[in-house]
Design an enzyme around this catalytic site. Structure first.
Site, PDB file in Angstrom:
ATOM      1  N   CYS A  74      33.448 -51.342  35.415  1.00 16.85           N
ATOM      2  CA  CYS A  74      33.924 -50.748  36.674  1.00 16.85           C
ATOM      3  C   CYS A  74      34.317 -49.293  36.457  1.00 16.85           C
ATOM      4  O   CYS A  74      35.425 -48.998  35.976  1.00 16.85           O
ATOM      5  CB  CYS A  74      35.097 -51.544  37.218  1.00 16.85           C
ATOM      6  SG  CYS A  74      35.776 -50.845  38.734  1.00 16.85           S
TER       7      CYS A  74
ATOM      8  N   CYS B 192      37.387 -48.079  38.343  1.00 19.32           N
ATOM      9  CA  CYS B 192      38.663 -48.568  37.810  1.00 19.32           C
ATOM     10  C   CYS B 192      39.041 -47.802  36.540  1.00 19.32           C
ATOM     11  O   CYS B 192      40.210 -47.473  36.339  1.00 19.32           O
ATOM     12  CB  CYS B 192      38.577 -50.050  37.454  1.00 19.32           C
ATOM     13  SG  CYS B 192      37.702 -51.071  38.629  1.00 19.32           S
ATOM     14  N   ASP B 193      38.077 -47.527  35.670  1.00 17.65           N
ATOM     15  CA  ASP B 193      38.402 -47.080  34.314  1.00 17.65           C
ATOM     16  C   ASP B 193      37.894 -45.687  33.948  1.00 17.65           C
ATOM     17  O   ASP B 193      38.226 -45.178  32.862  1.00 17.65           O
ATOM     18  CB  ASP B 193      37.829 -48.090  33.289  1.00 17.65           C
ATOM     19  CG  ASP B 193      38.409 -49.482  33.495  1.00 17.65           C
ATOM     20  OD1 ASP B 193      39.583 -49.562  33.894  1.00 17.65           O
ATOM     21  OD2 ASP B 193      37.693 -50.468  33.277  1.00 17.65           O
TER      22      ASP B 193
END
Ligand code: FAD
Ligand code: NAP
Length: 329
Positions: free
Chosen positions: A136, A139-140
């Site tokens: 992701c 997300c990261d």
């Protein structure tokens, strides 16, 4: 004490399919309960710009999903933050167990559990998951400011993730096993114009390597698909974007599936092999897997559930007949 909730229609999943089913079922006065699962809002909460949702030239995925949730709730859907851990479809009414301890008893069910990211299955990939290996980018990606990153895959997700990661990374290497991308042309065009992205064709990742203390990625080993030659690519972050598999855990042993686990529905319908159980979105769609097609199937599922309930259930009566498995051809 464990609670039991009775409903005419239980919707499992809170992606575009689930929320659209909620909107339509509410307007049909079915008072649906929708259980959101571990990822409220579904896959679109893991991306940034969505440019193909009709009516919005550009909308952030998480914002779109909050709007869908608010829309379903405003129409009358009861939205519950729970995860269904067990689903008994052997007799009607159907019984679903929630992680919270609640039992949901439903005359009809819409399954909209979507899909989840696939992994390559390497031991080293597993070892570094959450410590440099991710599926992701939104997300990261932020953790890799000024670092070199690799993205594995050649579809829309891989290309979008590579493009997004150039906001943070000094360089993004896109590792693909062929020399042709299956992403949309507009995304390929953006990729080709981005000076920070370097595609590496005909290569597969065979190992992630790094440090043990602290656990962290230093690079990957890739193998040329034709020559077998192994090369090192230094990188601090590895984003695996090799597609998604249907989230069919609740029904893989009770409903007919095909094409790698997608729930089979009757042609031009969301009816599954168990009457009263309808499947919509990525859980059943191996072909299009788009937000708008998932929403369309959510609409179909709610309309079909309404018809089923009208035919099988007098107002206020529970359905008690044992469902019969039907052919799906
Ligand atoms: P999902 O969105 O997968 O949602 C599934 C839902 O089911 C989740 O809420 C989950 O919590 C819930 N669930 C699962 N198991 C359980 C359980 N046991 N109990 C309760 N709930 C459960 N499509 C586009 O059209 N345009 C785009 O720009 C686009 N970008 C994308 C970017 C990325 C990074 C990804 C991964 C996908 C993208 N897609 C895009 C595809 C799109 O997101 C999917 O087609 C769509 O989200 C599928 O919707 P769905 O409702 O079937 O399921
Ligand atoms: P996908 O389209 O299935 O693409 C997966 C990619 O990973 C393919 O390029 C595939 O290679 C590669 N791959 C698969 N298994 C591999 C393996 N074991 N080793 C190496 N490479 C492997 O999946 P996706 O990109 O996640 O997209 C899923 C769905 O969501 C699609 O329908 C897509 O259109 C949709 N989506 C849409 C958008 C958008 O509209 N903007 C954005 C993201 C996703 P091959 O090409 O060689 O098969």
């Amino acid at each position: 004490m464990a609670e039991t909730r009775k409903t005419k229609l239980l919707i499992i999943g809170s992606g575009p399919a689930g929320y659209t089913a909620g909107v339509y079922a509410s307007r049909a006065m079915l008072d649906p309960i929708l259980v959101q699962g571990i990822e409220p809002g579904g896959q679109l909460t893991t991306t940034t710009e969505v440019e193909n949702w009709p009516g919005d030239t550009e909308v952030q995925g998480p914002d779109l999903m909050v709007r869908m949730q608010d829309h379903a709730r405003a129409m009358g859907t009861e939205i519950i933050g729970d995860i269904i851990t067990d689903l008994d479809l052997s007799s009607r009414p159907f019984h679903a167990k929630g992680d919270s301890g609640t039992t949901y008893v439903a005359d009809a069910v819409v399954l909209a559990t979507g899909a989840r990211a696939k992994w390559l299955g390497l031991d080293s990939e597993e070892k570094f998951k959450g410590f440099g290996v991710s599926a992701c980018a939104t997300c990261d990606g932020f953790f890799y400011r000024g670092q070199e990153i690799v993205v594995i895959g050649g579809g829309n997700t891989a290309v979008e993730e590579a493009l997004f990661l150039t906001n943070f990374a000094s360089k993004v290497t896109l590792v693909h096993r062929r020399d042709e991308l299956r992403a949309e042309k507009i995304l390929i065009d953006r990729l080709q114009k981005n000076p920070k992205i370097e595609p590496l064709w005909f290569h597969e990742m065979v190992e992630v390597y790094g440090t043990d203390a602290p656990l962290g990625v230093e690079g990957i080993k890739v193998k040329h698909t034709k020559t077998g030659e192994i090369t090192d690519i230094p990188a601090k972050g590895v984003f695996v974007a090799i597609g998604h598999a249907p989230a069919n855990e609740l029904v893989k042993d009770t409903l007919e599936t095909h094409m790698g686990g997608y729930v089979v529905t009757k042609p031009d319908s969301t009816e599954t092999s168990v009457p009263g159980v309808f499947a919509a979105g990525d859980l059943t769609d191996h072909k299009y897997r788009q937000a708008v097609t998932s929403a369309g199937m959510g609409c179909m599922a709610a309309l079909e559930a309404e018809r089923f309930l009208a035919e099988h259930c007098e107002d206020g009566d529970e359905i008690s007949a044992t469902p019969q498995l039907e052919g799906t051809d």
